[in-house]
Design an enzyme around this catalytic site. Structure first.
Site, PDB file in Angstrom:
ATOM      1  CB  CYS A 116      -0.943   0.009   1.197  1.00 33.74           C
ATOM      2  SG  CYS A 116      -1.905  -1.489   1.325  1.00 33.74           S
ATOM      3  CG  HIS A 256      -3.304   3.137   2.491  1.00 34.29           C
ATOM      4  ND1 HIS A 256      -3.917   2.685   1.348  1.00 34.29           N
ATOM      5  CD2 HIS A 256      -3.119   2.034   3.272  1.00 34.29           C
ATOM      6  CE1 HIS A 256      -4.098   1.380   1.437  1.00 34.29           C
ATOM      7  NE2 HIS A 256      -3.634   0.959   2.597  1.00 34.29           N
ATOM      8  CG  ASN A 286      -6.411  -1.432   1.613  1.00 33.39           C
ATOM      9  OD1 ASN A 286      -5.770  -1.041   0.629  1.00 33.39           O
ATOM     10  ND2 ASN A 286      -5.829  -1.852   2.720  1.00 33.39           N
TER      11      ASN A 286
HETATM   12  N1  ACO Z   1     -17.843  -8.949  10.406  1.00 37.67           N
HETATM   13  C1  ACO Z   1     -18.259  -9.159  11.662  1.00 37.67           C
HETATM   14  N2  ACO Z   1     -17.414  -9.397  12.687  1.00 37.67           N
HETATM   15  C2  ACO Z   1     -16.088  -9.406  12.402  1.00 37.67           C
HETATM   16  C3  ACO Z   1     -15.589  -9.196  11.097  1.00 37.67           C
HETATM   17  C4  ACO Z   1     -16.532  -8.963  10.086  1.00 37.67           C
HETATM   18  N3  ACO Z   1     -16.165  -8.728   8.802  1.00 37.67           N
HETATM   19  N4  ACO Z   1     -14.244  -9.268  11.137  1.00 37.67           N
HETATM   20  C5  ACO Z   1     -13.899  -9.512  12.402  1.00 37.67           C
HETATM   21  N5  ACO Z   1     -15.009  -9.606  13.184  1.00 37.67           N
HETATM   22  C6  ACO Z   1     -15.111  -9.855  14.604  1.00 37.67           C
HETATM   23  C7  ACO Z   1     -13.906 -10.587  15.157  1.00 37.67           C
HETATM   24  O1  ACO Z   1     -14.041 -11.976  14.976  1.00 37.67           O
HETATM   25  C8  ACO Z   1     -13.966 -10.170  16.599  1.00 37.67           C
HETATM   26  O2  ACO Z   1     -14.924 -10.968  17.238  1.00 37.67           O
HETATM   27  P1  ACO Z   1     -14.681 -11.477  18.755  1.00 37.67           P
HETATM   28  O3  ACO Z   1     -14.580 -10.222  19.575  1.00 37.67           O
HETATM   29  O4  ACO Z   1     -15.890 -12.295  19.029  1.00 37.67           O
HETATM   30  O5  ACO Z   1     -13.389 -12.244  18.713  1.00 37.67           O
HETATM   31  C9  ACO Z   1     -14.521  -8.748  16.575  1.00 37.67           C
HETATM   32  O6  ACO Z   1     -15.127  -8.614  15.282  1.00 37.67           O
HETATM   33  C10 ACO Z   1     -13.456  -7.686  16.718  1.00 37.67           C
HETATM   34  O7  ACO Z   1     -12.364  -7.998  15.854  1.00 37.67           O
HETATM   35  P2  ACO Z   1     -11.115  -7.080  15.783  1.00 37.67           P
HETATM   36  O8  ACO Z   1     -10.076  -7.696  14.880  1.00 37.67           O
HETATM   37  O9  ACO Z   1     -10.689  -6.682  17.167  1.00 37.67           O
HETATM   38  O10 ACO Z   1     -11.733  -5.793  15.064  1.00 37.67           O
HETATM   39  P3  ACO Z   1     -11.078  -4.405  14.828  1.00 37.67           P
HETATM   40  O11 ACO Z   1     -11.885  -3.343  15.429  1.00 37.67           O
HETATM   41  O12 ACO Z   1      -9.583  -4.434  15.127  1.00 37.67           O
HETATM   42  O13 ACO Z   1     -11.209  -4.222  13.253  1.00 37.67           O
HETATM   43  C11 ACO Z   1      -9.933  -4.423  11.229  1.00 37.67           C
HETATM   44  C12 ACO Z   1     -10.591  -5.160  12.382  1.00 37.67           C
HETATM   45  C13 ACO Z   1     -10.988  -3.650  10.487  1.00 37.67           C
HETATM   46  C14 ACO Z   1      -9.267  -5.438  10.317  1.00 37.67           C
HETATM   47  C15 ACO Z   1      -8.877  -3.432  11.803  1.00 37.67           C
HETATM   48  O14 ACO Z   1      -8.037  -4.110  12.706  1.00 37.67           O
HETATM   49  C16 ACO Z   1      -8.020  -2.818  10.726  1.00 37.67           C
HETATM   50  O15 ACO Z   1      -8.490  -2.028   9.921  1.00 37.67           O
HETATM   51  N6  ACO Z   1      -6.698  -3.101  10.719  1.00 37.67           N
HETATM   52  C17 ACO Z   1      -5.796  -2.496   9.759  1.00 37.67           C
HETATM   53  C18 ACO Z   1      -5.903  -3.139   8.423  1.00 37.67           C
HETATM   54  C19 ACO Z   1      -5.154  -2.314   7.399  1.00 37.67           C
HETATM   55  O16 ACO Z   1      -5.221  -1.110   7.420  1.00 37.67           O
HETATM   56  N7  ACO Z   1      -4.387  -2.903   6.506  1.00 37.67           N
HETATM   57  C20 ACO Z   1      -3.657  -2.018   5.614  1.00 37.67           C
HETATM   58  C21 ACO Z   1      -2.636  -2.571   4.921  1.00 37.67           C
HETATM   59  S1  ACO Z   1      -3.300  -3.619   3.679  1.00 37.67           S
HETATM   60  C22 ACO Z   1      -2.067  -3.946   2.553  1.00 37.67           C
HETATM   61  O17 ACO Z   1      -0.927  -3.553   2.649  1.00 37.67           O
HETATM   62  C23 ACO Z   1      -2.484  -4.864   1.404  1.00 37.67           C
END
Ligand code: ACO
Length: 331
Positions: A116, A256, A286
């Site tokens: 990214c 980004h 993304n």
């Molecule tokens: N729908 C419903 N529930 C979900 C989903 C979904 N799509 N995905 C995860 N959950 C659940 C999890 O299982 C978890 O459940 P639990 O509490 O029962 O275990 C709960 O939601 C919370 O999960 P978290 O991982 O803590 O959620 P978070 O608020 O951290 O959001 C996310 C996850 C959106 C992936 C976030 O961590 C994020 O954006 N991270 C950065 C990703 C990014 O920016 N990547 C960029 C680089 S990409 C590249 O280089 C190609």
């Protein structure tokens, strides 16, 4: 001999597939909801390539538009750099395919893999090549077809990604404005936070790996989240300090497009209010290498960027890598 002329973005373009995949569509594919995706990421829909469209197809569309808008003929282009993690083939790179399809007969061509951050890394390379006096005009493309490497059974990642492309022609400029500076960085100790476990020379793809989806993206989301918020504010603050720029002087910040909560927190930390931050992730998700140039292109098309504006860009991603840049928009 060093080239001391201004170096600027001379034209921007984009290429996105027509097919839209909404959060409601995803509700039918994995255990998720529009409410969860919208509140945790800000994404409402993303574009997905049909089977017959791949990386070079999107790249050619965006590049043609950027070349036309910059008034560049094929023979004006000295080099093509394509930032991507999803080339047409594992070998060769996609830049040569783009060079051939656009008839860029004089152009050198290579791919750059920094996920990214890739387009901002590539723009910095282009700036360096032109400043060195070696080349005058470089086509810089950011493109990814993440739908091909997303694990459509993993709800924690598949809801985040989309396909698209953004491109810019960067070159010598006779006017008063142009690119000011870049800051690039990496921390390879975090390489396993965001990677594809199988299919490389470390672990070639096995039948078991294929069945388990180890040829698809694995991401430790929370680790990447923390890294992203911290690094975006650090790299931008460093760049601003080095160039005596106050955050309030920035007319538009084009970050980004990964997650609205990351954008929001980073902008706050740096001191740029959200009304001066460009966001289009609700439409595209993304798109990795395409994210920053696609956003830049749409910001310009919508009149959010005008001649003389101070524009800041920033990318972060797998590697882990990051890259930021500032420029005075030239046209
Ligand atoms: N729908 C419903 N529930 C979900 C989903 C979904 N799509 N995905 C995860 N959950 C659940 C999890 O299982 C978890 O459940 P639990 O509490 O029962 O275990 C709960 O939601 C919370 O999960 P978290 O991982 O803590 O959620 P978070 O608020 O951290 O959001 C996310 C996850 C959106 C992936 C976030 O961590 C994020 O954006 N991270 C950065 C990703 C990014 O920016 N990547 C960029 C680089 S990409 C590249 O280089 C190609």
């Amino acid at each position: 001999m060093l080239n001391n002329k201004k170096i600027a973005i001379l034209g921007v373009g984009k290429g996105v597939p027509e097919k839209v995949l909404t959060n409601s569509d995803l509700e039918k594919m994995v255990d998720t909801s529009d409410e969860w995706i919208t509140s945790r990421t800000g994404i409402k829909e993303r574009r997905i390539c049909p089977d017959h469209i791949c990386c070079s197809d999107l790249a050619v569309e965006a590049a043609e538009q950027a070349m036309q808008r910059s008034g560049s003929a094929p023979e004006d282009i000295d080099m093509v750099i394509v930032a991507t993690v999803t080339p047409d083939y594992p070998l060769p790179g996609v830049a040569g395919i783009v060079q051939d399809r656009l008839g860029l007969i004089r152009a050198a061509a290579f791919d750059l893999k920094a996920a990214c951050s890739g387009w901002v890394y590539s723009a910095a390379c282009a700036f360096g090549f032109i400043r060195s006096g070696l080349y005058k005009r470089i086509l810089v493309i950011g493109v990814d077809v993440l739908s091909r490497i997303a694990n459509w059974h993993d709800r924690s990642t598949c809801v985040l990604f989309g396909d698209g492309c953004g491109a810019a022609v960067i070159g010598e400029h006779e006017g008063e404005y142009g690119i000011i500076d870049f800051d690039l960085g990496a921390d390879g100790s975090g390489s396993r936070y965001l990677y594809i476990p199988e299919g490389g020379s470390r672990t070639p793809l096995t039948r078991e790996g294929l069945e388990a989806g180890r040829n698809k993206i694995f991401m430790a989301g929370q680790e990447v989240f923390k890294f992203a918020v911290k690094i975006q504010s650090e790299t931008l603050s460093k760049l601003f300090r080095r160039n005596n720029v106050a955050p309030e002087e920035v007319d538009l910040f084009v970050p980004h497009q990964a997650n609205i909560r990351i954008i929001d927190s980073s902008a706050k930390r740096v001191g740029i209010p959200m009304d001066r931050v460009f966001v289009n992730l609700h439409k595209y998700g993304n798109t990795s290498g395409a994210s920053v140039p696609l956003a830049l292109c749409e910001a310009w098309e919508q009149g959010r960027i005008k001649k003389g504006d101070l524009v800041a860009v920033c990318g972060f991603g797998a590697g882990l890598t990051w890259a930021s840049g500032i420029m005075k928009w030239a046209y």
